[in-house]
Write an enzyme that holds these catalytic residues in place. Structure first.
Site, PDB file in Angstrom:
ATOM      1  N   GLY A 164      17.819  13.663  33.945  1.00 20.59           N
ATOM      2  CA  GLY A 164      17.655  13.923  32.514  1.00 20.59           C
ATOM      3  C   GLY A 164      17.772  12.657  31.691  1.00 20.59           C
TER       4      GLY A 164
ATOM      5  CB  ILE B 152      14.279  17.939  33.062  1.00 16.58           C
ATOM      6  CG1 ILE B 152      14.774  17.339  31.742  1.00 16.58           C
ATOM      7  CG2 ILE B 152      15.003  17.369  34.277  1.00 16.58           C
ATOM      8  CD1 ILE B 152      14.466  15.870  31.531  1.00 16.58           C
TER       9      ILE B 152
ATOM     10  CD  GLU C 188       9.159   8.084  36.623  1.00 13.73           C
ATOM     11  OE1 GLU C 188       9.592   7.011  36.171  1.00 13.73           O
ATOM     12  OE2 GLU C 188       9.817   8.842  37.347  1.00 13.73           O
TER      13      GLU C 188
ATOM     14  CG  HIS D 233      -2.772   4.602  30.085  1.00 14.49           C
ATOM     15  ND1 HIS D 233      -2.927   4.173  31.381  1.00 14.49           N
ATOM     16  CD2 HIS D 233      -3.880   4.160  29.417  1.00 14.49           C
ATOM     17  CE1 HIS D 233      -4.064   3.497  31.500  1.00 14.49           C
ATOM     18  NE2 HIS D 233      -4.645   3.480  30.324  1.00 14.49           N
ATOM     19  CG  ASP D 234      -1.117   4.333  24.635  1.00 12.31           C
ATOM     20  OD1 ASP D 234      -2.132   3.902  25.207  1.00 12.31           O
ATOM     21  OD2 ASP D 234      -1.141   5.267  23.797  1.00 12.31           O
TER      22      ASP D 234
HETATM   23  P1  TGC Z   1      14.760  -2.982  26.076  1.00 11.85           P
HETATM   24  O1  TGC Z   1      15.544  -3.457  24.893  1.00 11.85           O
HETATM   25  O2  TGC Z   1      13.518  -3.700  26.488  1.00 11.85           O
HETATM   26  O3  TGC Z   1      15.734  -2.926  27.351  1.00 11.85           O
HETATM   27  C1  TGC Z   1      17.029  -2.365  27.283  1.00 11.85           C
HETATM   28  C2  TGC Z   1      17.766  -2.862  28.519  1.00 11.85           C
HETATM   29  O4  TGC Z   1      17.151  -2.327  29.697  1.00 11.85           O
HETATM   30  C3  TGC Z   1      16.651  -3.406  30.510  1.00 11.85           C
HETATM   31  N1  TGC Z   1      15.374  -2.946  31.055  1.00 11.85           N
HETATM   32  C4  TGC Z   1      15.180  -2.741  32.354  1.00 11.85           C
HETATM   33  N2  TGC Z   1      15.986  -2.896  33.405  1.00 11.85           N
HETATM   34  C5  TGC Z   1      15.498  -2.590  34.608  1.00 11.85           C
HETATM   35  N3  TGC Z   1      14.240  -2.131  34.784  1.00 11.85           N
HETATM   36  C6  TGC Z   1      13.392  -1.959  33.751  1.00 11.85           C
HETATM   37  N4  TGC Z   1      12.173  -1.494  33.941  1.00 11.85           N
HETATM   38  C7  TGC Z   1      13.852  -2.272  32.461  1.00 11.85           C
HETATM   39  N5  TGC Z   1      13.313  -2.201  31.214  1.00 11.85           N
HETATM   40  C8  TGC Z   1      14.247  -2.627  30.372  1.00 11.85           C
HETATM   41  C9  TGC Z   1      16.510  -4.584  29.571  1.00 11.85           C
HETATM   42  O5  TGC Z   1      16.559  -5.799  30.274  1.00 11.85           O
HETATM   43  C10 TGC Z   1      17.704  -4.378  28.673  1.00 11.85           C
HETATM   44  O6  TGC Z   1      18.847  -4.778  29.381  1.00 11.85           O
HETATM   45  P2  TGC Z   1      20.104  -5.428  28.600  1.00 11.85           P
HETATM   46  O7  TGC Z   1      21.102  -5.675  29.679  1.00 11.85           O
HETATM   47  O8  TGC Z   1      19.574  -6.667  27.957  1.00 11.85           O
HETATM   48  O9  TGC Z   1      20.548  -4.416  27.589  1.00 11.85           O
HETATM   49  O10 TGC Z   1      14.436  -1.440  25.878  1.00 11.85           O
HETATM   50  P3  TGC Z   1      13.674  -0.700  24.713  1.00 11.85           P
HETATM   51  O11 TGC Z   1      14.612   0.286  24.104  1.00 11.85           O
HETATM   52  O12 TGC Z   1      13.011  -1.702  23.791  1.00 11.85           O
HETATM   53  O13 TGC Z   1      12.572   0.126  25.506  1.00 11.85           O
HETATM   54  C11 TGC Z   1      11.572  -0.503  26.145  1.00 11.85           C
HETATM   55  C12 TGC Z   1      10.608   0.518  26.813  1.00 11.85           C
HETATM   56  C13 TGC Z   1       9.699   1.177  25.790  1.00 11.85           C
HETATM   57  C14 TGC Z   1       9.774  -0.301  27.767  1.00 11.85           C
HETATM   58  C15 TGC Z   1      11.359   1.597  27.575  1.00 11.85           C
HETATM   59  O14 TGC Z   1      12.145   2.313  26.754  1.00 11.85           O
HETATM   60  C16 TGC Z   1      10.473   2.517  28.364  1.00 11.85           C
HETATM   61  O15 TGC Z   1      10.127   2.208  29.513  1.00 11.85           O
HETATM   62  N6  TGC Z   1      10.093   3.729  27.819  1.00 11.85           N
HETATM   63  C17 TGC Z   1       9.426   4.759  28.605  1.00 11.85           C
HETATM   64  C18 TGC Z   1      10.395   5.875  28.910  1.00 11.85           C
HETATM   65  C19 TGC Z   1      10.180   6.469  30.259  1.00 11.85           C
HETATM   66  O16 TGC Z   1       9.536   5.915  31.144  1.00 11.85           O
HETATM   67  N7  TGC Z   1      10.776   7.618  30.488  1.00 11.85           N
HETATM   68  C20 TGC Z   1      10.695   8.252  31.775  1.00 11.85           C
HETATM   69  C21 TGC Z   1      11.618   9.458  31.847  1.00 11.85           C
HETATM   70  S1  TGC Z   1      11.883  10.024  33.521  1.00 11.85           S
HETATM   71  C22 TGC Z   1      10.425  10.768  33.945  1.00 11.85           C
HETATM   72  O17 TGC Z   1       9.457  10.753  33.270  1.00 11.85           O
HETATM   73  C23 TGC Z   1      10.432  11.431  35.264  1.00 11.85           C
HETATM   74  S2  TGC Z   1       8.976  12.258  35.705  1.00 11.85           S
HETATM   75  C24 TGC Z   1       9.260  12.346  37.364  1.00 11.85           C
HETATM   76  C25 TGC Z   1       8.341  13.166  38.169  1.00 11.85           C
HETATM   77  O18 TGC Z   1       8.261  14.395  38.004  1.00 11.85           O
HETATM   78  O19 TGC Z   1       7.745  12.559  39.110  1.00 11.85           O
HETATM   79  P1  FAD Z   2       6.233  10.246  22.853  1.00 15.54           P
HETATM   80  O1  FAD Z   2       7.233   9.200  23.184  1.00 15.54           O
HETATM   81  O2  FAD Z   2       6.466  11.089  21.645  1.00 15.54           O
HETATM   82  O3  FAD Z   2       4.799   9.549  22.717  1.00 15.54           O
HETATM   83  C1  FAD Z   2       3.682  10.200  22.130  1.00 15.54           C
HETATM   84  C2  FAD Z   2       2.517   9.198  22.100  1.00 15.54           C
HETATM   85  O4  FAD Z   2       2.898   8.070  21.288  1.00 15.54           O
HETATM   86  C3  FAD Z   2       2.175   8.639  23.480  1.00 15.54           C
HETATM   87  O5  FAD Z   2       0.794   8.490  23.591  1.00 15.54           O
HETATM   88  C4  FAD Z   2       2.828   7.271  23.487  1.00 15.54           C
HETATM   89  O6  FAD Z   2       2.177   6.353  24.343  1.00 15.54           O
HETATM   90  C5  FAD Z   2       2.709   6.871  22.035  1.00 15.54           C
HETATM   91  N1  FAD Z   2       3.732   5.903  21.618  1.00 15.54           N
HETATM   92  C6  FAD Z   2       5.090   6.073  21.612  1.00 15.54           C
HETATM   93  N2  FAD Z   2       5.693   4.948  21.193  1.00 15.54           N
HETATM   94  C7  FAD Z   2       4.721   4.058  20.960  1.00 15.54           C
HETATM   95  C8  FAD Z   2       4.700   2.673  20.530  1.00 15.54           C
HETATM   96  N3  FAD Z   2       5.844   2.009  20.286  1.00 15.54           N
HETATM   97  N4  FAD Z   2       3.504   2.062  20.385  1.00 15.54           N
HETATM   98  C9  FAD Z   2       2.341   2.722  20.661  1.00 15.54           C
HETATM   99  N5  FAD Z   2       2.290   4.008  21.054  1.00 15.54           N
HETATM  100  C10 FAD Z   2       3.472   4.650  21.210  1.00 15.54           C
HETATM  101  N6  FAD Z   2      11.563  13.042  31.661  1.00 15.54           N
HETATM  102  C11 FAD Z   2      12.769  12.937  32.300  1.00 15.54           C
HETATM  103  O7  FAD Z   2      13.715  12.341  31.785  1.00 15.54           O
HETATM  104  N7  FAD Z   2      12.943  13.514  33.520  1.00 15.54           N
HETATM  105  C12 FAD Z   2      11.963  14.198  34.166  1.00 15.54           C
HETATM  106  O8  FAD Z   2      12.161  14.696  35.280  1.00 15.54           O
HETATM  107  C13 FAD Z   2      10.702  14.336  33.497  1.00 15.54           C
HETATM  108  N8  FAD Z   2       9.710  15.089  34.069  1.00 15.54           N
HETATM  109  C14 FAD Z   2       8.552  15.320  33.373  1.00 15.54           C
HETATM  110  C15 FAD Z   2       7.623  16.225  33.882  1.00 15.54           C
HETATM  111  C16 FAD Z   2       6.457  16.504  33.173  1.00 15.54           C
HETATM  112  C17 FAD Z   2       5.492  17.508  33.712  1.00 15.54           C
HETATM  113  C18 FAD Z   2       6.200  15.821  31.949  1.00 15.54           C
HETATM  114  C19 FAD Z   2       4.924  16.067  31.204  1.00 15.54           C
HETATM  115  C20 FAD Z   2       7.129  14.945  31.428  1.00 15.54           C
HETATM  116  C21 FAD Z   2       8.326  14.692  32.118  1.00 15.54           C
HETATM  117  N9  FAD Z   2       9.332  13.854  31.586  1.00 15.54           N
HETATM  118  C22 FAD Z   2      10.536  13.726  32.230  1.00 15.54           C
HETATM  119  C23 FAD Z   2       9.177  13.318  30.240  1.00 15.54           C
HETATM  120  C24 FAD Z   2       8.304  12.058  30.163  1.00 15.54           C
HETATM  121  O9  FAD Z   2       8.950  10.950  30.674  1.00 15.54           O
HETATM  122  C25 FAD Z   2       7.939  11.862  28.683  1.00 15.54           C
HETATM  123  O10 FAD Z   2       7.046  12.889  28.327  1.00 15.54           O
HETATM  124  C26 FAD Z   2       7.326  10.488  28.416  1.00 15.54           C
HETATM  125  O11 FAD Z   2       8.274   9.455  28.594  1.00 15.54           O
HETATM  126  C27 FAD Z   2       6.712  10.398  26.996  1.00 15.54           C
HETATM  127  O12 FAD Z   2       7.588  10.879  26.036  1.00 15.54           O
HETATM  128  P2  FAD Z   2       7.087  11.964  24.955  1.00 15.54           P
HETATM  129  O13 FAD Z   2       6.398  13.063  25.681  1.00 15.54           O
HETATM  130  O14 FAD Z   2       8.244  12.317  24.105  1.00 15.54           O
HETATM  131  O15 FAD Z   2       5.986  11.209  24.116  1.00 15.54           O
END
Ligand code: TGC
Ligand code: FAD
Length: 390
Positions: free
Chosen positions: A136, A169, A370, A373-374
């Site tokens: 989460g 999630i 995860e 794309h953007d």
């Molecule tokens: P930022 O200020 O850049 O970084 C904060 C701290 O984190 C460190 N860091 C990393 N460390 C390891 N690996 C990485 N990839 C890292 N990226 C950043 C960074 O060095 C810093 O460390 P410290 O010690 O200096 O504090 O962070 P930000 O708040 O500006 O965010 C940057 C951004 C947008 C890239 C990040 O928030 C991001 O990647 N957003 C996307 C969120 C995301 O991917 N969520 C996924 C949720 S889980 C999921 O979707 C599971 S689906 C699974 C499935 O069903 O298969």
């Molecule tokens: P938002 O963050 O609201 O983004 C909406 C749009 O705005 C996107 O196109 C994005 O690219 C764009 N955008 C956002 N910020 C910017 C910026 N700074 N500049 C330009 N464009 C921007 N999460 C978990 O923690 N655990 C899981 O197990 C998990 N499983 C998932 C399973 C499924 C089927 C799905 C669909 C999602 C899951 N997620 C999980 C959540 C997933 O990680 C989020 O949906 C993802 O990180 C995007 O967040 P959001 O949907 O809130 O979109």
């Protein structure tokens, strides 16, 4: 003519794999052929998960493949992990999702940030599939910006009280434990292990998805959930924790997307050679050959990207930005191939007898979760310029 139906290895990448890698690939491919392909369309059409999937994946060694054997893992390298993800996603993204969440988002943080007691207590049961885990991070108001999370973990009388909600999630409705990320009273990011049955913890299912229909998705809701101190991950107190889990999962997805693309590509080649229009196989027309040639070119480029990333990962040298580039490129590649290959099948492409529509719809989630794309593009932009544009 290259035999593209039995293999999709145009640049002989097999020569770069170990015998162990190839054996693992064959065992997962056999599993997908016998246990997933015959049932996946029904499961997706009916929005059902596959019965006993996690136990079956555990028996195959597909849960925590790179976790050491002493904790129940398979002790394999990162290329093996990638290959497992590729073969599972050729079956369906939901199957790869189940394995990658369990491996990279649940076992990895317990192994990396957990106490010895936590590793011994949870990892063997997660590796066997007896326990199902979820992760989460995303919240209703914070997806791309997890740093703004609102969920709180506050110390009280020797334990911790968890309040907040996580959304979207994977496996939430069926999980036994959840790795949950929250802010403490010093505003530091902490990770904790929440167990099903804890008072105030509920996991409602998210219904009516058009994507990943063979996977359960839901919410994690915490209303004054008392978390014992021994359930806090001791070795993490910043966003580096959850982000390092994402590095592992995103790497696996870069391989997984190749599996989905190959499944679409091979189906399209076979169909194009068999289907005749205007008295000739549609494969004889240049427009169809252009599509097939571009599919194979893009798959080959993606294979080389993920293989090289796997080598860097084995050497401990893969950077988060490299992982972002591979996840973004390969998922987009697979989604484009799913869309274009469906067209090669004409009307037949829209029914469940063929996998394209299912892969296409799944990949709409994969290109979003995860990191979207953007967001991955902006991570590359940041790496090039040193300027964060978030
Ligand atoms: P930022 O200020 O850049 O970084 C904060 C701290 O984190 C460190 N860091 C990393 N460390 C390891 N690996 C990485 N990839 C890292 N990226 C950043 C960074 O060095 C810093 O460390 P410290 O010690 O200096 O504090 O962070 P930000 O708040 O500006 O965010 C940057 C951004 C947008 C890239 C990040 O928030 C991001 O990647 N957003 C996307 C969120 C995301 O991917 N969520 C996924 C949720 S889980 C999921 O979707 C599971 S689906 C699974 C499935 O069903 O298969
Ligand atoms: P938002 O963050 O609201 O983004 C909406 C749009 O705005 C996107 O196109 C994005 O690219 C764009 N955008 C956002 N910020 C910017 C910026 N700074 N500049 C330009 N464009 C921007 N999460 C978990 O923690 N655990 C899981 O197990 C998990 N499983 C998932 C399973 C499924 C089927 C799905 C669909 C999602 C899951 N997620 C999980 C959540 C997933 O990680 C989020 O949906 C993802 O990180 C995007 O967040 P959001 O949907 O809130 O979109």
């Amino acid at each position: 003519m290259t035999d593209m139906n039995s293999t999709c290895d145009y640049f002989n990448i097999d020569a770069l794999l170990s015998d162990e890698n190839k054996l693992i690939r064959q065992s997962i491919r056999d599993f997908v052929t016998t246990e997933i392909k015959p049932v996946i369309d029904h499961a997706a059409q009916h929005h059902e998960d596959i019965p006993n999937l996690m136990l079956k994946l555990g028996a195959l060694g597909a849960l925590g493949p790179y976790i050491p054997v002493e904790y129940g893992g398979a002790g394999l390298d990162h290329i093996a992990y990638g290959i497992i993800m590729q073969e599972l996603e050729a079956g369906d993204s939901a199957i790869r999702s189940a394995a990658s969440v369990q491996s990279s988002l649940v076992m990895y943080p317990i192994f990396t940030f957990g106490s010895e007691e936590q590793k011994k207590q949870y990892l063997p049961k997660l590796a066997s599939g007896e326990y199902i885990g979820s992760f989460g991070l995303t919240e209703p108001n914070h997806g791309s910006d997890p740093a703004a999370m609102e969920t709180r973990l506050l110390k009280k009388d020797g334990q911790y009280i968890l309040n907040g909600a996580k959304m979207w999630i994977t496996n939430a409705p069926i999980c036994d434990i959840a790795i949950v990320w929250a802010r403490d009273e010093q505003d530091k990011i902490r990770g904790c292990i929440v167990e099903r049955g804890m008072d105030g913890f509920s996991t409602p299912e998210t219904l009516n998805k058009w994507s990943l229909r063979a996977s359960k998705t839901g919410e994690l809701i915490f209303q004054n959930v008392a978390i014992p101190a021994e359930n806090i991950l001791p070795e993490v107190n910043s966003l580096r924790g959850p982000f390092s889990c994402l590095n592992s999962a995103r790497y696996g997805i870069s391989w997984g997307a190749i599996g989905a693309a190959i499944d679409c590509y091979q189906t399209a080649v076979k169909y194009a050679l068999e289907r005749e229009q205007f008295g000739k196989p549609i494969a004889s027309y240049q427009l169809q050959q252009k599509k097939l040639a571009e599919f194979l070119t893009e798959i080959t480029k993606a294979q080389l990207l993920s293989w090289r990333l796997g080598v860097l990962k084995n050497e401990g040298k893969a950077t988060p930005a490299q992982i972002s580039m591979a996840k973004r490129n390969n998922v987009h590649m697979a989604l484009e191939i799913a869309r274009e290959s469906r067209q090669i099948l004409g009307a037949m492409g829209i029914v469940g007898d063929f996998p394209m529509m299912r892969h296409m719809m799944n990949l709409e989630s994969v290109i979003t979760y995860e990191g979207t794309h953007d967001i991955h593009l902006l991570i590359t932009g940041n790496d090039i310029t040193g300027i964060s544009s978030f």
